[in-house]
Motif scaffolding. Structure first.
Motif, PDB file in Angstrom:
ATOM      1  N   PHE A 136      30.127  44.740  35.256  1.00  0.00           N
ATOM      2  CA  PHE A 136      30.254  43.466  34.558  1.00  0.00           C
ATOM      3  C   PHE A 136      30.339  42.345  35.580  1.00  0.00           C
ATOM      4  O   PHE A 136      31.185  42.371  36.480  1.00  0.00           O
ATOM      5  N   ARG A 137      29.444  41.360  35.452  1.00  0.00           N
ATOM      6  CA  ARG A 137      29.466  40.195  36.333  1.00  0.00           C
ATOM      7  C   ARG A 137      29.200  38.947  35.512  1.00  0.00           C
ATOM      8  O   ARG A 137      28.252  38.915  34.722  1.00  0.00           O
ATOM      9  N   GLN A 138      30.025  37.928  35.705  1.00  0.00           N
ATOM     10  CA  GLN A 138      29.807  36.645  35.037  1.00  0.00           C
ATOM     11  C   GLN A 138      28.836  35.827  35.883  1.00  0.00           C
ATOM     12  O   GLN A 138      29.178  35.370  36.973  1.00  0.00           O
ATOM     13  N   GLN A 139      27.628  35.617  35.347  1.00  0.00           N
ATOM     14  CA  GLN A 139      26.581  34.968  36.134  1.00  0.00           C
ATOM     15  C   GLN A 139      25.987  33.758  35.423  1.00  0.00           C
ATOM     16  O   GLN A 139      24.887  33.335  35.756  1.00  0.00           O
ATOM     17  N   GLY A 140      26.694  33.198  34.477  1.00  0.00           N
ATOM     18  CA  GLY A 140      26.165  32.046  33.757  1.00  0.00           C
ATOM     19  C   GLY A 140      25.990  32.346  32.283  1.00  0.00           C
ATOM     20  O   GLY A 140      25.904  33.505  31.872  1.00  0.00           O
ATOM     21  N   PRO A 141      25.907  31.308  31.454  1.00  0.00           N
ATOM     22  CA  PRO A 141      25.913  31.484  30.000  1.00  0.00           C
ATOM     23  C   PRO A 141      24.689  32.192  29.437  1.00  0.00           C
ATOM     24  O   PRO A 141      24.756  32.761  28.359  1.00  0.00           O
ATOM     25  N   LEU A 142      23.562  32.150  30.135  1.00  0.00           N
ATOM     26  CA  LEU A 142      22.348  32.750  29.592  1.00  0.00           C
ATOM     27  C   LEU A 142      21.990  34.086  30.236  1.00  0.00           C
ATOM     28  O   LEU A 142      20.958  34.665  29.922  1.00  0.00           O
ATOM     29  N   CYS A 143      22.834  34.557  31.129  1.00  0.00           N
ATOM     30  CA  CYS A 143      22.568  35.814  31.816  1.00  0.00           C
ATOM     31  C   CYS A 143      23.516  36.886  31.290  1.00  0.00           C
ATOM     32  O   CYS A 143      24.737  36.728  31.378  1.00  0.00           O
ATOM     33  N   PRO A 144      23.000  37.963  30.710  1.00  0.00           N
ATOM     34  CA  PRO A 144      23.883  39.016  30.202  1.00  0.00           C
ATOM     35  C   PRO A 144      24.786  39.553  31.305  1.00  0.00           C
ATOM     36  O   PRO A 144      24.311  39.900  32.388  1.00  0.00           O
ATOM     37  N   PRO A 145      26.093  39.620  31.080  1.00  0.00           N
ATOM     38  CA  PRO A 145      27.019  39.988  32.155  1.00  0.00           C
ATOM     39  C   PRO A 145      27.068  41.478  32.444  1.00  0.00           C
ATOM     40  O   PRO A 145      27.490  41.888  33.520  1.00  0.00           O
ATOM     41  N   LEU A 146      26.634  42.305  31.494  1.00  0.00           N
ATOM     42  CA  LEU A 146      26.751  43.753  31.659  1.00  0.00           C
ATOM     43  C   LEU A 146      25.422  44.333  32.151  1.00  0.00           C
ATOM     44  O   LEU A 146      24.372  44.087  31.560  1.00  0.00           O
ATOM     45  N   SER A 204      32.107  26.900  19.944  1.00  0.00           N
ATOM     46  CA  SER A 204      31.438  27.201  18.695  1.00  0.00           C
ATOM     47  C   SER A 204      30.283  26.235  18.506  1.00  0.00           C
ATOM     48  O   SER A 204      30.284  25.125  19.032  1.00  0.00           O
ATOM     49  N   PRO A 205      29.249  26.614  17.744  1.00  0.00           N
ATOM     50  CA  PRO A 205      28.119  25.714  17.519  1.00  0.00           C
ATOM     51  C   PRO A 205      28.542  24.395  16.888  1.00  0.00           C
ATOM     52  O   PRO A 205      27.910  23.373  17.102  1.00  0.00           O
ATOM     53  N   CYS A 206      29.648  24.438  16.117  1.00  0.00           N
ATOM     54  CA  CYS A 206      30.091  23.197  15.494  1.00  0.00           C
ATOM     55  C   CYS A 206      30.769  22.276  16.491  1.00  0.00           C
ATOM     56  O   CYS A 206      31.053  21.127  16.194  1.00  0.00           O
ATOM     57  N   GLU A 207      31.031  22.778  17.708  1.00  0.00           N
ATOM     58  CA  GLU A 207      31.735  21.987  18.699  1.00  0.00           C
ATOM     59  C   GLU A 207      30.811  21.379  19.744  1.00  0.00           C
ATOM     60  O   GLU A 207      31.206  20.480  20.462  1.00  0.00           O
ATOM     61  N   ARG A 208      29.594  21.870  19.839  1.00  0.00           N
ATOM     62  CA  ARG A 208      28.657  21.263  20.766  1.00  0.00           C
ATOM     63  C   ARG A 208      27.239  21.616  20.315  1.00  0.00           C
ATOM     64  O   ARG A 208      27.023  22.576  19.579  1.00  0.00           O
ATOM     65  N   PRO A 209      26.252  20.884  20.766  1.00  0.00           N
ATOM     66  CA  PRO A 209      24.887  21.160  20.344  1.00  0.00           C
ATOM     67  C   PRO A 209      24.444  22.543  20.805  1.00  0.00           C
ATOM     68  O   PRO A 209      24.951  23.082  21.786  1.00  0.00           O
ATOM     69  N   GLN A 210      23.469  23.093  20.087  1.00  0.00           N
ATOM     70  CA  GLN A 210      22.944  24.389  20.468  1.00  0.00           C
ATOM     71  C   GLN A 210      22.204  24.284  21.798  1.00  0.00           C
ATOM     72  O   GLN A 210      21.678  23.236  22.153  1.00  0.00           O
ATOM     73  N   TRP A 211      22.183  25.419  22.524  1.00  0.00           N
ATOM     74  CA  TRP A 211      21.561  25.422  23.819  1.00  0.00           C
ATOM     75  C   TRP A 211      20.584  26.581  23.894  1.00  0.00           C
ATOM     76  O   TRP A 211      20.490  27.394  22.995  1.00  0.00           O
ATOM     77  N   GLY A 212      19.857  26.643  24.998  1.00  0.00           N
ATOM     78  CA  GLY A 212      18.791  27.634  25.119  1.00  0.00           C
ATOM     79  C   GLY A 212      19.247  29.035  24.805  1.00  0.00           C
ATOM     80  O   GLY A 212      20.283  29.478  25.271  1.00  0.00           O
ATOM     81  N   GLY A 213      18.460  29.749  24.010  1.00  0.00           N
ATOM     82  CA  GLY A 213      18.770  31.121  23.646  1.00  0.00           C
ATOM     83  C   GLY A 213      19.639  31.236  22.424  1.00  0.00           C
ATOM     84  O   GLY A 213      19.917  32.326  21.971  1.00  0.00           O
TER      85      GLY A 213
END
Length: 464
Positions: free
Chosen positions: A66-76, A346-355
């Motif tokens: 498991f590695r945290q590599q950014g919001p659009l990169c699967p960590p596992l 949550s989506p209601c808290e900020r605009p949707q982003w890539g993916g």
């Protein structure tokens, strides 16, 4: 003041074979290592000869980092898969053995198998078979537990239970596993066995005969130190609290979680109805009051047990639920890995982003590239609660947090059987000013397959 409780799915992985056990490595250098075990019954094709009518069981153990590599990169990331006999339980030893993490597996061939985690030439790591021991003929090894739950390596042993109702204690040394004692503990399947982590001469077992038993290895296993029939159906989960002496949690097909004081086992400290049959229980690795439950037909839940342990006798409130699996909830574990950064909004808290894109009907669909799968995540209300369509029995709210109560962020892994899915998710819990408490009652699952309609007394492997 109330608690804000939020769960966020990070990744889903298709294990191909039915997934039933998952474990994060407890050793500091390897906290980002995760294993998942699978169990698959291969039925004989229709019309096959009589001599080939016996079903075969196969399995596979997956090794992940498991590695945290950014919001659009699967960590596992999957780093190894090994085909084995069908796996019914897996547990890491809590201390290194010869400077390596050691993994134990209970298999459908009746074997306990040991694997060592080693460094590879590619700069990663892998599992290497070390030794195995057969518990006896014509039986399935159903569970195992290490005596090292409090990080103590003195007199390291393993306890295991099997489908013949037997419990066996084994020593662990450089040469491998050696049986110390074996005895008939239950009339039917002995679903679970566990050490008292505070006195490793004490062993607990639970079976399909609805009995919870205790055994003192110093006086021999001829007679249990106690036998409880407080559970009304098969006892399939036991876990000793590694932070609080004498405290034991048990779960059963009767859909109840019971907390016990080992000094007085006539009556439990508390009884919490969760629904679905409680297959696995795991105390949090550092917080003594938090208990994770895998509830077969009713998802995964986190209980807050402080008031119960302080003697109020009430049910433990559920402070979080993870409801995104679509099949039998079997494997569950906490990670000791520290999570960096705040949780995704949550989506209601900020605009949707890539993916990520909003779906009709209050769902968020998250799409990753392989090896993850696409899945639906239910949105939460303003206080961070999942709101499924059906609701189960309500429970009392957790204690009101102190003004200086710290927030908590946890990484967890869970797996489910017939849909063969491994989920990695995070839970964030923090005190918050709110008009509504965030403690939820247990929620029923919607859209379950035929397996969810079966009675919770159906055993996972005994019926197969």
């Amino acid at each position: 003041m109330a608690w804000r409780s939020r769960t966020r799915s990070l990744q889903v992985f298709d294990t191909e074979l039915s997934a039933d056990a998952v474990e994060w490595c407890p050793l500091p250098q390897w906290h980002n290592v995760l294993v998942c075990g699978t169990y698959q019954l291969l039925k004989t094709p229709h019309g096959a000869g009589v001599g080939s009518s016996s079903p075969s069981r196969v399995g596979r153990v997956y090794l992940f980092q498991f590695r945290q590599q950014g919001p659009l990169c699967p960590p596992l990331t999957e780093i190894q898969r090994t085909d084995t006999a069908a796996i019914l339980d897996i547990k890491w030893c809590h201390v290194p053995v010869s400077e390596h993490p050691l993994l134990g597996m209970a298999t459908a061939t009746g074997e306990l198998q040991l694997y060592r985690l080693i460094d590879t030439q590619e700069g990663s790591c892998g599992l290497e078979a070390v030794s195995s021991l057969n518990l006896g003929p014509d039986r399935l090894a159903l569970s195992l537990d290490w005596s090292t739950g409090r990080g103590e390596s003195c007199g390291m042993r393993v306890v295991s239970s099997d489908s013949a109702g037997c419990v066996q204690v084994l020593s662990v040394a450089e040469a491998g596993l050696t049986s110390i004692s074996q005895w008939k503990a239950h009339d039917f399947e002995a679903w679970i066995s566990a050490f008292s982590y505070w006195d490793t001469q004490l062993v607990y077992s639970g079976g399909d005969d609805c009995k919870l038993k205790g055994w003192d290895l110093r006086i021999g296993p001829s007679t249990p130190t106690f036998t409880s029939k407080r559970h009304s159906m098969g006892v399939c989960s036991i876990h000793s609290n590694p932070h609080r002496e004498h405290i034991l949690a048990t779960g059963s097909y009767d859909e109840q979680v019971l907390l016990w004081d080992g000094r007085s086992l006539r009556q439990p400290l508390s009884e919490s109805p969760l629904g679905g049959g409680v297959w696995r229980l795991k105390w949090h690795p550092t917080h003594e009051h938090l208990l994770l439950a895998a509830c077969m037909h009713n998802d995964f839940h986190i209980l807050h047990c402080q008031q119960a342990l302080e003697g109020d006798g009430g049910a433990c409130p559920v402070v979080a639920s993870y409801i995104l699996h679509n099949s039998l909830a079997y494997g569950a574990d906490w990670s000791r890995l520290a999570l960096g950064g705040p949780p995704p909004s949550s989506p209601c808290e900020r605009p949707q982003w890539g993916g990520v894109r909003n779906e009709c009907g209050g769902h968020l669909r998250i799409q990753y590239e392989s090896p993850t799968a696409s899945f639906d995540t239910s949105l939460e209300d303003e206080s961070g609660r999942y709101i499924p369509e059906n609701s189960g029995p309500s429970v009392a709210p957790p204690p009101t947090p102190a003004e200086d109560a710290p927030s908590l962020s946890c990484l967890l892994a869970t797996c489910s059987f017939y849909d063969h899915m491994l989920h990695v998710w995070r839970w964030d819990w923090s005190p918050e000013e709110a008009s509504v408490g965030v403690a939820e009652g247990v929620r029923g699952k919607t859209g379950m397959g035929d397996e969810a309609k079966a009675g919770s007394s159906t055993s996972r492997c005994g019926a197969e």
